[in-house]
Design a protein around this motif. Structure first.
Motif, PDB file in Angstrom:
ATOM      1  N   LEU A 261       0.830  -1.202   0.000  1.00 52.69           N
ATOM      2  CA  LEU A 261       0.000   0.000   0.000  1.00 52.69           C
ATOM      3  C   LEU A 261       0.866   1.254   0.000  1.00 52.69           C
ATOM      4  O   LEU A 261       1.909   1.315   0.663  1.00 52.69           O
ATOM      5  CB  LEU A 261      -0.897   0.022   1.232  1.00 52.69           C
ATOM      6  N   THR A 262       0.403   2.245  -0.749  1.00 53.78           N
ATOM      7  CA  THR A 262       1.070   3.555  -0.683  1.00 53.78           C
ATOM      8  C   THR A 262       0.700   4.192   0.646  1.00 53.78           C
ATOM      9  O   THR A 262      -0.223   3.746   1.342  1.00 53.78           O
ATOM     10  CB  THR A 262       0.615   4.453  -1.837  1.00 53.78           C
ATOM     11  N   ARG A 263       1.365   5.294   0.978  1.00 46.33           N
ATOM     12  CA  ARG A 263       1.076   5.957   2.250  1.00 46.33           C
ATOM     13  C   ARG A 263      -0.358   6.517   2.251  1.00 46.33           C
ATOM     14  O   ARG A 263      -1.031   6.504   3.275  1.00 46.33           O
ATOM     15  CB  ARG A 263       2.077   7.095   2.509  1.00 46.33           C
ATOM     16  N   GLU A 264      -0.817   7.003   1.073  1.00 47.99           N
ATOM     17  CA  GLU A 264      -2.190   7.516   0.974  1.00 47.99           C
ATOM     18  C   GLU A 264      -3.203   6.379   1.182  1.00 47.99           C
ATOM     19  O   GLU A 264      -4.221   6.541   1.878  1.00 47.99           O
ATOM     20  CB  GLU A 264      -2.438   8.189  -0.384  1.00 47.99           C
ATOM     21  N   GLN A 265      -2.901   5.221   0.573  1.00 45.09           N
ATOM     22  CA  GLN A 265      -3.795   4.068   0.737  1.00 45.09           C
ATOM     23  C   GLN A 265      -3.809   3.581   2.185  1.00 45.09           C
ATOM     24  O   GLN A 265      -4.849   3.195   2.716  1.00 45.09           O
ATOM     25  CB  GLN A 265      -3.368   2.932  -0.194  1.00 45.09           C
ATOM     26  N   GLU A 266      -2.646   3.603   2.814  1.00 47.52           N
ATOM     27  CA  GLU A 266      -2.582   3.194   4.210  1.00 47.52           C
ATOM     28  C   GLU A 266      -3.366   4.163   5.090  1.00 47.52           C
ATOM     29  O   GLU A 266      -4.018   3.767   6.052  1.00 47.52           O
ATOM     30  CB  GLU A 266      -1.126   3.118   4.674  1.00 47.52           C
ATOM     31  N   TYR A 267      -3.333   5.450   4.724  1.00 57.01           N
ATOM     32  CA  TYR A 267      -4.107   6.466   5.469  1.00 57.01           C
ATOM     33  C   TYR A 267      -5.601   6.133   5.375  1.00 57.01           C
ATOM     34  O   TYR A 267      -6.319   6.149   6.379  1.00 57.01           O
ATOM     35  CB  TYR A 267      -3.829   7.849   4.874  1.00 57.01           C
ATOM     36  N   ASN A 268      -6.053   5.829   4.163  1.00 59.48           N
ATOM     37  CA  ASN A 268      -7.476   5.488   3.970  1.00 59.48           C
ATOM     38  C   ASN A 268      -7.840   4.191   4.696  1.00 59.48           C
ATOM     39  O   ASN A 268      -8.946   4.040   5.232  1.00 59.48           O
ATOM     40  CB  ASN A 268      -7.798   5.364   2.482  1.00 59.48           C
ATOM     41  N   TYR A 269      -6.895   3.254   4.701  1.00 58.19           N
ATOM     42  CA  TYR A 269      -7.100   1.980   5.404  1.00 58.19           C
ATOM     43  C   TYR A 269      -7.288   2.243   6.900  1.00 58.19           C
ATOM     44  O   TYR A 269      -8.216   1.730   7.527  1.00 58.19           O
ATOM     45  CB  TYR A 269      -5.893   1.076   5.152  1.00 58.19           C
ATOM     46  N   ASN A 270      -6.412   3.076   7.474  1.00 54.20           N
ATOM     47  CA  ASN A 270      -6.526   3.429   8.895  1.00 54.20           C
ATOM     48  C   ASN A 270      -7.816   4.210   9.173  1.00 54.20           C
ATOM     49  O   ASN A 270      -8.435   4.057  10.232  1.00 54.20           O
ATOM     50  CB  ASN A 270      -5.325   4.270   9.333  1.00 54.20           C
ATOM     51  N   LYS A 271      -8.236   5.050   8.211  1.00 49.99           N
ATOM     52  CA  LYS A 271      -9.451   5.843   8.387  1.00 49.99           C
ATOM     53  C   LYS A 271     -10.684   4.937   8.455  1.00 49.99           C
ATOM     54  O   LYS A 271     -11.612   5.183   9.223  1.00 49.99           O
ATOM     55  CB  LYS A 271      -9.585   6.854   7.242  1.00 49.99           C
TER      56      LYS A 271
END
Length: 547
Positions: A59-69
């Protein structure tokens, strides 16, 4: 990426819905939800765990952010500590990406989590660190929501009118940035109307939402909770209980630990004296607040819980005392029962012999009673028939003399007119009068009209009862001003005992074949047996006469 979005969508799917009308059914489903509370929690934990398992290492950092969200959203109303953990991870990612938008979003999410768990200073510091002017419209919504909830949580700890004013201020500000066609806007607007004490308007709007919103919608619990609040304000117990129960059931099924419905419903049951139910609901509410670490809910519950818990413990102590008393009474009753059984056994032997003799006597009496009943029924039937016959005779005799008198007067008038014309030698006029059928037609029309009136006076429900014997599609609909039509007159005569088609044809001035066709067509339209149709027509009115 597509698989990730699909899984996010599946995670957000809600539980199956139910619908109910009665308060008893709603409370039954609430009790069922309370019994299955652990299952709903387990299902939510399994759903979150399955979501965690699909995380990709690429996952990219943006995707990981959305995953955490997404995980934050799942934990927000379930476990605030876990929600804080994932928001903090997003804070770190946002700082690494130097993305102010993502940083602000994470901070606003953290504000609500901190204030709900009692960290008011940290929450306020985060709010003050955010520059409102730099926020986008979507984040501005989060900003106003965060401020409103901060003061709501703080007011639970230290009530002050100024906090209520702040809540209203940020709620009003929120309305300026929400899209008017969204559900969030509608609910927020209704809350504003409620704060203005316009309860009738708020009730109407909430009921409209209630009738359209699906029960799997996350806002369903809020809509029903607000309805319960309106009825609480109006002191309407039953609807208040109903809508708080709907809200509480929705929260339980969605494993929403941050809820107010259980507490409010517990208060309702305490007021009506159902301490057991009130205690069960407060226990569940306190467990949820502690599980989710929602400190302000715990504070709100503490006073109510202590009162209900005290009353419940007193009730339990009273029950134990009563139970001991009951056990003593049962022991004494048991001893008495043993003595009574021995006595009854001896008496039963004596009674058994008497019972045999009584049985034989009762059989004979039953047979005699049956004969008497049959005879009585026959007498009642004959009496009803005689009563009907006498009634008809009396009516017809009176009308017969009245009609005879009327026709004699008419003949006398007609004779006088003809005599005058004969004396005046107006033979053409006399011939014209004798040739004209108008007089006969008018008299026939009046005769049928009098017949209709007299008959319907005797049998006022004849038309309705006759139609009841026909199939629905073939029932007779009379024209305006019409009492009976030709078909009804035929069967009216049959009801009066004139069953001969020749006599009916002579009276109604129709051909014999026409009368026959009418009778055949009516039997074909019958909703009952064709063979029994006319017999049932003859019985019309007998029931009312018997009464």
């Amino acid at each position: 990426m597509k698989n990730y979005l699909l899984l996010c969508f599946l995670v957000l799917l809600a539980n199956p819905v139910y619908s109910s009308d009665s308060t008893d059914t709603i409370l039954a489903k609430l009790n069922d939800a309370l019994r299955n509370k652990g299952n709903y929690v387990r299902l939510k934990e399994e759903r979150i765990l399955n979501f965690k398992k699909i995380k990709s290492e690429n996952l990219t950092r943006e995707q990981e952010y959305n995953y955490n969200k997404t995980l934050y959203t799942e934990y927000q109303k379930f476990n605030s500590d876990s929600a804080i953990f994932y928001v903090k991870k997003n804070l770190k990612i946002a700082n690494e990406l130097h993305d102010q938008e993502l940083l602000n979003l994470a901070n606003l999410q953290l504000v609500t989590l901190y204030s709900s768990s009692g960290k008011y200073r940290e929450s306020e510091a985060l709010l003050k660190s955010i520059d409102k002017k730099t926020l986008s419209k979507s984040l501005l919504q989060n900003y106003y929501v965060a401020y409103r909830e901060f003061f709501e949580h703080y007011a639970a700890n230290s009530y002050d009118v100024k906090y209520i004013q702040q809540i209203r201020k940020y709620r009003d500000s929120l309305l300026t940035v929400l899209e008017p066609n969204t559900l969030n806007y509608q609910i927020t607007k209704i809350q504003q109307v409620m704060s203005q004490k316009k309860l009738a308007i708020a009730e109407k709007q909430l009921l409209q939402l209630f009738n359209t919103i699906k029960e799997d919608n996350p806002q369903y619990a809020m809509v029903t909770y607000l309805l319960g609040s309106i009825y609480e304000e109006r002191h309407q117990l039953e609807p208040r209980k109903k809508y708080y129960a709907l809200s509480a059931t929705s929260d339980l099924k969605n494993a929403n630990k941050d809820n107010a419905s259980l507490q409010e419903l517990a208060q309702v049951f305490y007021e009506i004296g159902d301490v057991d139910m009130a205690y069960k609901l407060t226990q569940s509410a306190v467990e949820d607040a502690l599980y989710c670490n929602v400190q302000f809910r715990t504070l709100l519950m503490s006073q109510v819980y202590s009162i209900i818990n005290t009353v419940y413990l007193e009730r339990e102590a009273q029950r134990k005392t009563e139970l001991q008393l009951y056990l003593l009474c049962i022991s004494l009753l048991s001893a008495f029962l043993i003595v009574a059984v021995i006595y009854v056994y001896k008496q039963m032997k004596k009674v058994s012999k008497i019972r045999g003799e009584l049985y034989e006597t009762s059989q004979k009496l039953a047979e005699l009673n049956k004969d008497i009943t049959e005879t009585n029924n026959q007498l009642q039937e004959r009496n009803a028939q005689l009563s009907e016959s006498n009634h008809i005779k009396e009516e017809y005799i009176a009308h017969f003399f009245s009609l005879c008198s009327t026709y004699i007067n008419k003949l006398e008038n007609y004779r006088i007119i003809l005599n005058k014309k004969a004396n005046a030698k107006q033979f053409d006029e006399i011939y014209k009068m004798l040739k004209s059928t108008t007089l006969v037609d008018n008299e026939l029309e009046e005769l049928y009209k009098n017949f209709d009136i007299i008959f319907l006076n005797l049998y006022p429900t004849f038309v309705k009862d006759f139609n009841a014997l026909l199939i629905k599609e073939e029932q007779i609909v009379l024209k305006q001003g019409e009492l009976l039509n030709t078909e009804l007159r035929i069967f009216a005569l049959i009801r009066l005992g004139i069953n001969d088609s020749v006599k009916i044809a002579a009276f109604l001035r129709y051909s014999l074949s026409t009368i026959y066709n009418y009778r055949t067509r009516a039997r074909n339209k019958a909703a009952v047996s064709r063979n029994d149709f006319e017999e049932m027509v003859i019985k019309i009115g007998l029931i009312s006469l018997k009464v």
